[in-house]
Design a protein around this motif. Structure first.
Motif, mmCIF file in Angstrom:
data_model
loop_
_atom_site.group_PDB
_atom_site.id
_atom_site.type_symbol
_atom_site.label_atom_id
_atom_site.label_comp_id
_atom_site.label_asym_id
_atom_site.label_seq_id
_atom_site.Cartn_x
_atom_site.Cartn_y
_atom_site.Cartn_z
ATOM 1 N N SER A 86 0.831 -1.208 0.000
ATOM 2 C CA SER A 86 0.000 0.000 0.000
ATOM 3 C C SER A 86 0.858 1.249 0.000
ATOM 4 O O SER A 86 0.509 2.268 -0.606
ATOM 5 C CB SER A 86 -0.949 -0.007 1.184
ATOM 6 N N ASN A 90 0.510 3.787 -2.837
ATOM 7 C CA ASN A 90 0.217 5.202 -2.565
ATOM 8 C C ASN A 90 1.308 6.101 -3.148
ATOM 9 O O ASN A 90 1.029 7.186 -3.655
ATOM 10 C CB ASN A 90 0.095 5.440 -1.058
ATOM 11 N N SER A 96 2.222 12.075 -1.194
ATOM 12 C CA SER A 96 3.447 12.491 -0.531
ATOM 13 C C SER A 96 3.418 12.030 0.911
ATOM 14 O O SER A 96 2.368 11.692 1.443
ATOM 15 C CB SER A 96 3.576 14.014 -0.581
ATOM 16 N N GLU A 97 4.591 12.054 1.501
ATOM 17 C CA GLU A 97 4.643 11.665 2.905
ATOM 18 C C GLU A 97 3.878 12.649 3.768
ATOM 19 O O GLU A 97 3.272 12.264 4.759
ATOM 20 C CB GLU A 97 6.104 11.576 3.361
ATOM 21 N N ALA A 98 3.914 13.892 3.367
ATOM 22 C CA ALA A 98 3.225 14.899 4.169
ATOM 23 C C ALA A 98 1.735 14.651 4.216
ATOM 24 O O ALA A 98 1.085 14.936 5.206
ATOM 25 C CB ALA A 98 3.516 16.283 3.622
ATOM 26 N N TYR A 99 1.236 14.069 3.134
ATOM 27 C CA TYR A 99 -0.207 13.865 3.052
ATOM 28 C C TYR A 99 -0.488 12.412 2.722
ATOM 29 O O TYR A 99 -0.790 12.073 1.571
ATOM 30 C CB TYR A 99 -0.825 14.803 2.016
ATOM 31 N N GLY A 100 -0.319 11.538 3.739
ATOM 32 C CA GLY A 100 -0.780 10.168 3.588
ATOM 33 C C GLY A 100 0.272 9.081 3.660
ATOM 34 O O GLY A 100 0.064 8.053 4.327
ATOM 35 N N LEU A 101 1.430 9.293 3.022
ATOM 36 C CA LEU A 101 2.409 8.201 2.970
ATOM 37 C C LEU A 101 3.022 7.886 4.325
ATOM 38 O O LEU A 101 3.406 6.769 4.609
ATOM 39 C CB LEU A 101 3.515 8.549 1.965
ATOM 40 N N LYS A 102 3.103 8.933 5.145
ATOM 41 C CA LYS A 102 3.712 8.704 6.468
ATOM 42 C C LYS A 102 2.994 7.613 7.244
ATOM 43 O O LYS A 102 3.579 6.882 8.031
ATOM 44 C CB LYS A 102 3.679 10.004 7.263
ATOM 45 N N VAL A 103 1.711 7.573 7.046
ATOM 46 C CA VAL A 103 0.920 6.563 7.765
ATOM 47 C C VAL A 103 1.372 5.162 7.366
ATOM 48 O O VAL A 103 1.549 4.279 8.213
ATOM 49 C CB VAL A 103 -0.581 6.736 7.474
ATOM 50 N N PHE A 106 4.572 4.434 8.846
ATOM 51 C CA PHE A 106 4.398 4.171 10.277
ATOM 52 C C PHE A 106 3.912 2.745 10.505
ATOM 53 O O PHE A 106 4.427 2.027 11.365
ATOM 54 C CB PHE A 106 3.391 5.178 10.853
ATOM 55 N N VAL A 107 2.925 2.365 9.732
ATOM 56 C CA VAL A 107 2.373 1.010 9.901
ATOM 57 C C VAL A 107 3.435 -0.036 9.594
ATOM 58 O O VAL A 107 3.586 -1.026 10.315
ATOM 59 C CB VAL A 107 1.136 0.842 8.987
#
Lengths: 629, 300
Positions: A86, A90, A96-103, A106-107
């Motif tokens: 995912s 994504n 971008s990591e700022a909007y969504g990828l960071k999650v 993190f997972v």
């Protein structure tokens, strides 16, 4: 035929030396057999040990292969998980990591951290670090703490191909070997990144390599395909494989042990038996090494064989010695037992002997008492024999006393008072006669009391003879016997009991009397009995002796009874005539005073008894100085 | 006699009516003492993401339960919806008009003492309720289907610029919103972007907005960050985040203007909860990835 053979064989085997020899041969053969078996066993054991080590190595390699397989699958499953995909999806969507990828990251990190914590073997973590990197090798996720060094793997920079399976490789950074597992993250046939795990080499070593039921026997090492050894820090026990080139290790055959010498700087070069086994599907070998001497021992089988042979020989010799020793021991033991038995027997015999001795002593005491009684009886009989003589002897002085007394009375009656001188003469004569009687009576009393006693004194033998003759002379006259007395001209001093010697003389004279009387009865009137007594001295072997000879011309003693003549109770006379003790007593008396008594006799002609006593002289006395009587 | 009795009854009833309507009654949420007297804290909530789950658990449920425990009263969950949640608290029917509000004359029964339901602090809401300090950071993102032609923006590092970039790409794009909520498109000046604004029925579950995008009912939807994060985990590869349509926002608990003491009591309680670290644990429990995006939250 067969019987004779059997007999020969039986005879043959009865010989002890042959039996022992055969026994030694059997033992020797047995020992040789043992040695041969031992040699074979040693060799087989060595082979078996090496085989076991190799088998163990293969099992370990298999376990390791399975382990790496599992790690690859694990990593693959993470790389193909929904969470990882995912992220890349994504990302591919432009997020971008700022909007969504960071999650997503993190997972994924949570998953990797969970994997890091949960994957362990008996509490030892399998992974040291997990990373998700992009195609440029930049870490997207790193489970490392901030204190750990930043990720940089030169080999990871190369983007893996979609077809590349998860691989295990060794990365050496700062002289530290890392065991790395890498798998590509693929999305729609395109490699988006890589999932990397750094395995915990210590855990791998601990659970798959280093453990050994016999750590002193065999050791193992992980080796890369190109020969780099993933060694432990236990360098003190590990041979310095750096002396081995990678090529050397690479060329080691896999199905057998190779002997490699280590020319090390240490004092003793080591000989190592080394083999390797490939770990399936990974570019690693498992190397096994064991010191040769651990397998073979410090001795080669041949050395061991020789040593065993020597030992066998020593054992054999030992057995020989032991047998010999045991035999001697047995003999000694037998002798000892025998001596013990003898001792017991001896003790028993002693006891018996003591009993017998005491019995005998008792009997001898009784006998002595009897003998003493007999002797006393005999002595009394002798005294009785002497009685007539004694009576005669006493009668004479009594007649003299009576005569003088009657004479005195007559003189008084006829002459009136006597002249004092005459009275004195008569009284003196009476006194002399009384003294003579007293002397005779004292002598008889002394004879009865002291004859047979051992008190000795230095006396003149001639005196003893004269005294004895006074007692028997009357008797002899009564028998109308002639007794000739021939005494030595000088004194013959002897150390005796005079009364005992008187008894001897008296006995011998009595026997002589009986002998001549006996012959007189047979010979008739033409026979003239003759008894003589003589004394003298002689010298035999430088010993001055005094002798007495009492001789008669009586019936003599038959030659057949001469040896028994001095035996106690031996007599030829009727029981009422004699006890048979006379000559026995004479012999014992004579010998008691150191003398000898011998006889010369011829039947029908007469007998002579010769008594010798050692002369008793003072140191100053000589033949010339000894006075005459 | 009978008529006299009847007269008396009628007079009594009239008097009661007059009293009822003339003596001013207590309308609006209860104050602290009333809550304490009642022995019960009524928590107004809407099933929404992990704030309040279908099972009636969640971050705000646990938060209110702890508050009730702090007050020493019982806890009661009162379910409501986005249309009536403010009225359920204040007793007044309020309609936003931009940043302003319109209060209708109709009265509405007060059903709760506090709103805690992922309730975004909006200017119009602040006019009718008293918000506590931010209990949860948020923002509004624009979500689209994965295969949408609309591409996610490249972040500039400045939220407002990012918002502008998003709005620039909305021409001809349908955007789904929810009136009178934080997802109301009117709040974010989307009308002038060329986007087609579509309103999600108020009686529908807000959680169905994203599925509506996936179902191609609409091109995009507005969604607050917490729900968007959950949706991204739930439907990976099916939706994507285009970018923000709002600056950073906050969610908080809301109290009636007539309950200052209750509001103060919560402020005291919440401060203690934060300082003890328990609140952070609570947030991590329900929104473990929150601090990835808002690392400074609860750092003061």
């Amino acid at each position: 035929m067969e019987d004779s053979l059997k007999a020969k064989l039986a005879n043959f085997f009865q010989k002890p030396k042959i039996v022992i020899l055969i026994a030694y041969l059997v033992i020797g053969t047995y020992l040789c057999l043992l040695m041969a078996i031992n040699f074979q066993s040693q060799t087989a054991l060595q082979k078996s040990t090496l085989k076991r080590i190799h088998l163990d190595l293969e099992k370990r390699a298999f376990s390791l292969g399975y382990f790496f397989s599992e790690r690859k699958h694990g990593l693959e499953s993470i790389a193909t998980s929904k969470d990882v995909l995912s992220y890349f999806i994504n990302k591919s969507l432009g997020m971008s990591e700022a909007y969504g990828l960071k999650v997503s990251l993190f997972v994924i990190k949570q998953i990797l951290l969970k994997t890091l914590q949960e994957k362990s073997i008996q509490g030892d973590p399998i992974y040291m670090r997990l990373l998700l990197v992009d195609t440029s090798g930049r870490p997207l996720i790193d489970t490392a703490s901030e204190s750990q060094e930043a990720f940089f793997f030169s080999s990871v920079k190369t983007a893996p191909s979609p077809d590349e399976p998860p691989i295990v490789f060794i990365d050496q950074e700062n002289n530290k070997i890392k065991l790395v597992l890498k798998t590509p993250c693929i999305l729609q046939g395109e490699v988006m990144g890589s999932l990397i795990s750094i395995l915990n080499l210590d855990t791998v070593r601990k659970h798959f390599v280093d453990f050994s039921p016999n750590p002193s026997l065999d050791r193992f090492d992980l080796v890369s395909n190109d020969g780099r050894i993933m060694r432990s820090d236990d360098a003190a026990q590990c041979p310095d494989f750096r002396e081995l080139t990678s090529m050397t290790i690479h060329q080691l055959p896999e199905d057998q042990f190779s002997l490699i010498k280590f020319p090390s700087e240490r004092a003793h070069a080591k000989q190592m038996m080394v083999t390797r086994v490939t770990i399936h599907n990974v570019p690693l070998y498992l190397l096994s090494w064991v010191e040769k001497k651990t397998i073979t021992g410090t001795l080669t089988p041949w050395q061991s064989l020789l040593g065993t042979a020597f030992l066998a020989l020593m054992i054999l010799l030992g057995i020989v010695k032991l047998v010999k020793f045991n035999t001697e021991n047995l003999v000694l033991q037998t002798r000892y037992d025998e001596s013990k038995r003898q001792q017991h027997r001896l003790a028993s015999k002693n006891q018996q002997l003591k009993h017998e001795i005491s019995q005998r002593q008792k009997i001898e005491t009784e006998l002595e008492e009897q003998r003493s009684l007999q002797m006393r009886s005999d002595r009394l009989r002798s005294l009785g024999e002497m009685a007539a003589g004694i009576a005669h002897e006493l009668n004479q002085p009594l007649v003299g006393v009576r005569g003088k007394a009657e004479l005195t009375l007559l003189s008084l009656a006829q002459e009136g008072p006597l002249v004092p001188q005459k009275i004195e003469n008569n009284v003196q004569t009476i006194i002399e006669q009384v003294d003579r009687m007293v002397h005779i009576i004292d002598h008889v009393r002394l004879f009865a009391r002291n004859a047979g006693k051992v008190e000795i004194s230095r006396v003149d033998l001639n005196d003893i003879v004269c005294t004895a003759l006074t007692l028997v002379m009357v008797q002899f006259k009564s028998y109308d016997l002639h007794l000739e007395k021939i005494l030595a001209p000088r004194k013959l001093f002897v150390l005796v009991n005079p009364f005992s010697v008187e008894e001897v003389i008296f006995n011998l004279l009595t026997n002589a009397r009986d002998a001549v009387e006996s012959k007189k009865k047979e010979a008739g009137q033409n026979y003239r009995p003759d008894i003589s007594i003589r004394t003298g001295s002689d010298e035999l072997e430088n010993q001055k002796n005094i002798w007495i000879e009492i001789k008669d011309n009586g019936s003599g003693i038959p030659e057949s009874i001469i040896p028994s003549i001095f035996d106690p109770f031996f007599t030829t006379k009727d029981p009422d005539k004699g006890t048979g003790l006379g000559l026995s007593i004479c012999k014992s008396i004579v010998e008691e005073f150191g003398g000898t008594i011998d006889l010369e006799s011829r039947e029908g002609e007469g007998t002579a008894f010769i008594i010798h006593f050692p002369e008793c002289r003072t140191p100053t006395e000589t033949d010339e100085t000894i006075p005459f009587p | 006699m009978h008529s006299l009795h009847l007269k008396k009854i009628t007079l009594l009833m009239l008097a009661m009516i007059v009293i009822t309507f003339t003596i001013p009654g207590k309308s609006g949420a209860r104050e602290l003492d009333e809550v304490l007297k009642a022995g019960k804290l009524r928590h107004l909530g809407i099933v929404y993401a992990n704030f309040i789950t279908k099972e009636k658990s969640g971050l705000d449920v646990e938060l209110m339960q702890l508050f009730a425990e702090h007050l020493g009263v019982k806890y009661e969950f009162v379910e409501t919806d986005w249309q009536n949640v403010v009225a359920d608290l204040t007793g007044k029917i309020v309609r936003p008009q931009g940043e302003d509000i319109e209060i209708s004359g109709e009265s509405h029964p007060v059903r709760g003492d506090v709103i805690a339901t992922g309730f975004t602090i909006l200017p119009w809401r602040e006019k009718i309720v008293t918000f506590s300090e931010t209990t949860f950071p948020t923002g509004i993102w624009l979500l689209a289907r994965a295969d949408s032609a609309l591409q996610p923006i490249a972040p500039t590092g400045e939220i407002q610029k990012d918002v502008d970039l998003v709005k620039q790409g909305l021409t001809g794009v349908s955007v789904l919103g929810l009136k009178d909520s934080c997802l109301d498109p009117n709040l974010y000046a989307l009308n002038g972007t060329g986007a087609t604004i579509e309103t999600f029925p108020a009686n529908r579950d807000l959680n169905e907005m994203i599925p509506a995008v996936m179902a191609r009912i609409t091109d995009t939807t507005l969604m607050d960050v917490p729900v968007a994060l959950i949706a991204l985990e739930k439907w990976p590869g099916e939706i994507k985040v285009i970018g923000p349509v709002s600056p950073d926002q906050g969610m908080a608990c809301a109290f009636a203007k007539t309950s200052p003491q209750l509001s103060q009591a919560f402020a005291t309680f919440f401060k203690e909860l934060k300082n003890s670290g328990r609140y952070k644990q609570l947030v991590e429990k329900y929104y473990p990835s929150l601090f990835i995006y808002y690392p400074q939250f609860l750092m003061d």
